[in-house]
Enzyme design. Structure first.
Site, PDB file in Angstrom:
ATOM      1  N   THR A 207      37.089  40.733  46.936  1.00 40.47           N
ATOM      2  CA  THR A 207      36.693  42.189  46.415  1.00 40.47           C
ATOM      3  C   THR A 207      36.361  43.362  45.451  1.00 40.47           C
ATOM      4  O   THR A 207      36.608  44.504  45.357  1.00 40.47           O
ATOM      5  CB  THR A 207      37.087  41.525  44.536  1.00 40.47           C
ATOM      6  OG1 THR A 207      37.832  39.709  44.040  1.00 40.47           O
ATOM      7  CG2 THR A 207      36.617  42.337  43.279  1.00 40.47           C
TER       8      THR A 207
ATOM      9  N   HIS B 136      41.400  34.398  49.403  1.00 42.06           N
ATOM     10  CA  HIS B 136      41.963  35.605  50.106  1.00 42.06           C
ATOM     11  C   HIS B 136      40.345  35.871  50.915  1.00 42.06           C
ATOM     12  O   HIS B 136      39.246  35.462  50.584  1.00 42.06           O
ATOM     13  CB  HIS B 136      42.222  36.869  48.886  1.00 42.06           C
ATOM     14  CG  HIS B 136      41.174  37.024  48.381  1.00 42.06           C
ATOM     15  ND1 HIS B 136      40.069  37.800  48.223  1.00 42.06           N
ATOM     16  CD2 HIS B 136      41.062  36.232  46.600  1.00 42.06           C
ATOM     17  CE1 HIS B 136      39.106  37.864  46.824  1.00 42.06           C
ATOM     18  NE2 HIS B 136      39.649  36.718  46.221  1.00 42.06           N
TER      19      HIS B 136
ATOM     20  N   HIS C 250      43.201  31.878  42.388  1.00 44.02           N
ATOM     21  CA  HIS C 250      41.952  30.813  43.236  1.00 44.02           C
ATOM     22  C   HIS C 250      42.055  29.248  42.812  1.00 44.02           C
ATOM     23  O   HIS C 250      41.415  28.758  43.390  1.00 44.02           O
ATOM     24  CB  HIS C 250      40.378  31.491  42.932  1.00 44.02           C
ATOM     25  CG  HIS C 250      39.895  32.696  43.831  1.00 44.02           C
ATOM     26  ND1 HIS C 250      39.873  32.801  45.181  1.00 44.02           N
ATOM     27  CD2 HIS C 250      39.672  34.128  43.135  1.00 44.02           C
ATOM     28  CE1 HIS C 250      39.761  33.860  45.771  1.00 44.02           C
ATOM     29  NE2 HIS C 250      39.139  34.838  44.573  1.00 44.02           N
TER      30      HIS C 250
ATOM     31  N   ASP D 147      44.153  37.231  39.728  1.00 41.31           N
ATOM     32  CA  ASP D 147      42.969  36.854  41.311  1.00 41.31           C
ATOM     33  C   ASP D 147      42.484  35.403  40.365  1.00 41.31           C
ATOM     34  O   ASP D 147      42.105  34.458  40.829  1.00 41.31           O
ATOM     35  CB  ASP D 147      42.006  37.218  41.344  1.00 41.31           C
ATOM     36  CG  ASP D 147      41.108  37.258  42.092  1.00 41.31           C
ATOM     37  OD1 ASP D 147      41.620  37.393  43.442  1.00 41.31           O
ATOM     38  OD2 ASP D 147      39.813  36.704  41.588  1.00 41.31           O
TER      39      ASP D 147
ATOM     40  N   TYR E 222      30.123  46.051  33.059  1.00 42.06           N
ATOM     41  CA  TYR E 222      30.841  44.542  33.069  1.00 42.06           C
ATOM     42  C   TYR E 222      31.122  43.300  32.087  1.00 42.06           C
ATOM     43  O   TYR E 222      29.842  42.790  31.662  1.00 42.06           O
ATOM     44  CB  TYR E 222      30.971  43.589  34.609  1.00 42.06           C
ATOM     45  CG  TYR E 222      32.410  43.150  34.720  1.00 42.06           C
ATOM     46  CD1 TYR E 222      34.093  42.946  34.542  1.00 42.06           C
ATOM     47  CD2 TYR E 222      32.043  41.488  34.459  1.00 42.06           C
ATOM     48  CE1 TYR E 222      34.996  42.202  34.756  1.00 42.06           C
ATOM     49  CE2 TYR E 222      32.843  40.451  34.669  1.00 42.06           C
ATOM     50  CZ  TYR E 222      34.276  40.593  34.578  1.00 42.06           C
ATOM     51  OH  TYR E 222      35.143  39.746  35.020  1.00 42.06           O
TER      52      TYR E 222
ATOM     53  N   HIS F 166      43.779  43.344  46.721  1.00 43.95           N
ATOM     54  CA  HIS F 166      43.673  42.105  48.114  1.00 43.95           C
ATOM     55  C   HIS F 166      45.333  41.253  46.878  1.00 43.95           C
ATOM     56  O   HIS F 166      45.529  41.430  45.881  1.00 43.95           O
ATOM     57  CB  HIS F 166      43.110  41.777  48.038  1.00 43.95           C
ATOM     58  CG  HIS F 166      41.764  40.600  47.049  1.00 43.95           C
ATOM     59  ND1 HIS F 166      42.708  39.983  46.396  1.00 43.95           N
ATOM     60  CD2 HIS F 166      40.708  40.848  46.421  1.00 43.95           C
ATOM     61  CE1 HIS F 166      41.399  39.273  45.638  1.00 43.95           C
ATOM     62  NE2 HIS F 166      40.428  40.142  45.635  1.00 43.95           N
TER      63      HIS F 166
ATOM     64  N   ASP G 212      43.351  42.516  39.735  1.00 47.31           N
ATOM     65  CA  ASP G 212      42.718  41.568  40.771  1.00 47.31           C
ATOM     66  C   ASP G 212      43.489  41.055  41.199  1.00 47.31           C
ATOM     67  O   ASP G 212      44.200  39.818  40.598  1.00 47.31           O
ATOM     68  CB  ASP G 212      41.479  41.117  40.655  1.00 47.31           C
ATOM     69  CG  ASP G 212      40.957  40.956  41.640  1.00 47.31           C
ATOM     70  OD1 ASP G 212      40.878  40.591  41.856  1.00 47.31           O
ATOM     71  OD2 ASP G 212      39.335  41.561  41.017  1.00 47.31           O
TER      72      ASP G 212
END
Length: 420
Positions: free
Chosen positions: A76, A356, A199, A195, A159, A243, A39
């Site tokens: 995402t 993003h 951030h 990711d 998850y 991304h 990610d």
């Protein structure tokens, strides 16, 4: 005597090689695809630090030379689901990470598992429809019971961000220890990094570099495990990101309250501020009026950073974004320039980080595509392409019938080698 020993040694080596090949061919009765997502792996991260394992895949496989192009919005959930359905978000229904169903008023978020949200046919469902097993390890939408896919025990993991990356790799490797008929033909493997770090600190921080190095170590564990099982060269490994990432700072802010001289935008009209501005005015307030007034104020030169936001009726968005054909998309959409943010009102604390979700034409939003295995040429570079083509690529490798989608079958087949 020496020549006899050499001959025996050569025969032993040959027998071992043939035995290994035989085990591999016996183990994999059908083509197998392992789809890996890192990610927020921005294109270029592969050079931030030594990544010998990722580069092994690149050097011995096929790479999108200037990166993989995400769909808009470059977020995402929309992108992960586009990769596995071949559909743009307007068609697969996941139009943002968070959104509101205008008919029911219900909120979608990243924990929503009801199948009504998830349209299209993801690859795990496609595999099941064709009578094959699939296995998913943390891919958005994979734990949703939908169609022929019921998230089967031992082949589908709900998850859980706390599961160590090493355990995820071990789970994937365990499938190759199963009898041939139980090995899934399609598998997914998901990592939250880099990711998570991007951030917090932006793409240029050393913590992102460390996260990239960690991902490379996980790829190394995977390669080693596949090699020990004699199947590394027989598995089609596809590594992607969803991304990219760009640095942001508090000075790059646009405040909706600054538009008050032209039009007041109440907070309850706004479904999303950044990086996609989504506005749904109440009935009786024409969207065209709101767009006209907002753009007039933004172009006036009197709104700080106003030139970095352009507001559209969704039907007037650039066609290349494919972001109009869904009632879930708000009637007003604002496109924000790279690294800028929209907020309702001024705040006292301004900080820097990463973001993003911007226009997918922005280069910093690009991610990676690497294909390694029997259907990918060694050392080949291909032009950048949108991730909606990956679905057809995988169904072609597996030789199964896929669902209708927005990708090009001919384009996908041009990236992979012909079926031997």
């Amino acid at each position: 005597m020496d020549s006899t020993i050499i001959l025996i040694s050569l025969l032993l080596i040959t027998c071992i090689a043939l035995s290994t090949t035989s085990r591999s061919l016996k183990k994999l009765k059908h083509p197998v695809v392992l789809l890996i997502s890192s990610d927020g792996f921005r294109f270029g991260y592969q050079w931030k630090t030594p990544t010998p394992n990722i580069h092994r895949l690149i050097n011995d496989g096929t790479e999108a030379e200037t990166g993989l192009i995400p769909v808009f919005p470059t977020l995402t959930f929309p992108n992960h689901y586009s990769i596995v359905t071949g559909l743009y978000p307007a068609y697969h229904g996941i139009i943002d990470n968070h959104f509101i169903d205008p008919d029911t008023g219900e909120n979608f978020n990243m924990a929503s598992h009801e199948p009504k949200w998830w349209l299209g046919e993801p690859l795990w469902e496609t595999a099941a429809n064709n009578g094959f097993k699939a296995a998913t390890c943390f891919w958005p939408g994979s734990d949703v019971h939908k169609g022929s896919w019921n998230c089967p025990d031992n082949y589908c993991r709900f998850y859980n961000a706390s599961v160590p990356f090493e355990d995820r790799v071990a789970k994937i490797l365990s499938y190759f220890d199963l009898p041939s008929h139980d090995i899934p033909v399609f598998m997914t493997l998901y990592f939250e990094d880099p990711d998570h770090q991007g951030h917090k600190v932006g793409p240029d921080d050393p913590r992102v570099t460390q996260a990239v190095a960690r991902i490379d170590r996980m790829i190394g564990k995977l390669i080693n495990g596949l090699e020990k099982r004699g199947v590394f060269d027989d598995v089609n490994v596809i590594m992607v990101g969803d991304h990219g990432m760009v640095g942001t700072c508090g000075k790059k802010l646009i405040f909706l309250d600054d538009l008050a001289p032209w039009i007041r935008i109440p907070a309850d009209w706004v479904h999303s501020y950044t990086p996609l501005l989504a506005i749904r005015p109440p009935s009786g307030v024409p969207s065209s009026h709101v767009v006209a007034k907002m753009n007039k104020g933004l172009k006036s030169g009197k709104v700080k950073n106003g030139k970095h936001l352009k507001v559209y009726l969704k039907k007037d968005l650039p066609k290349r974004l494919h972001y109009a054909s869904s009632d879930r998309i708000t009637p007003i959409v604002g496109i924000i320039d790279e690294a800028f943010k929209v907020e309702q009102t001024k705040r006292s604390r301004q900080e820097c980080g990463g973001a993003h979700g911007y226009d997918n034409v922005v280069f910093s939003m690009r991610s990676i595509f690497i294909g390694h295995g029997p259907r990918f040429a060694r050392g080949r570079k291909v032009p950048s392409f949108e991730n909606v083509h990956i679905y057809n690529m995988i169904t072609s490798i597996l030789g199964i019938e896929g669902a209708a989608n927005n990708g090009s079958m001919s384009y996908a087949q041009n990236i992979i080698l012909p079926n031997p």
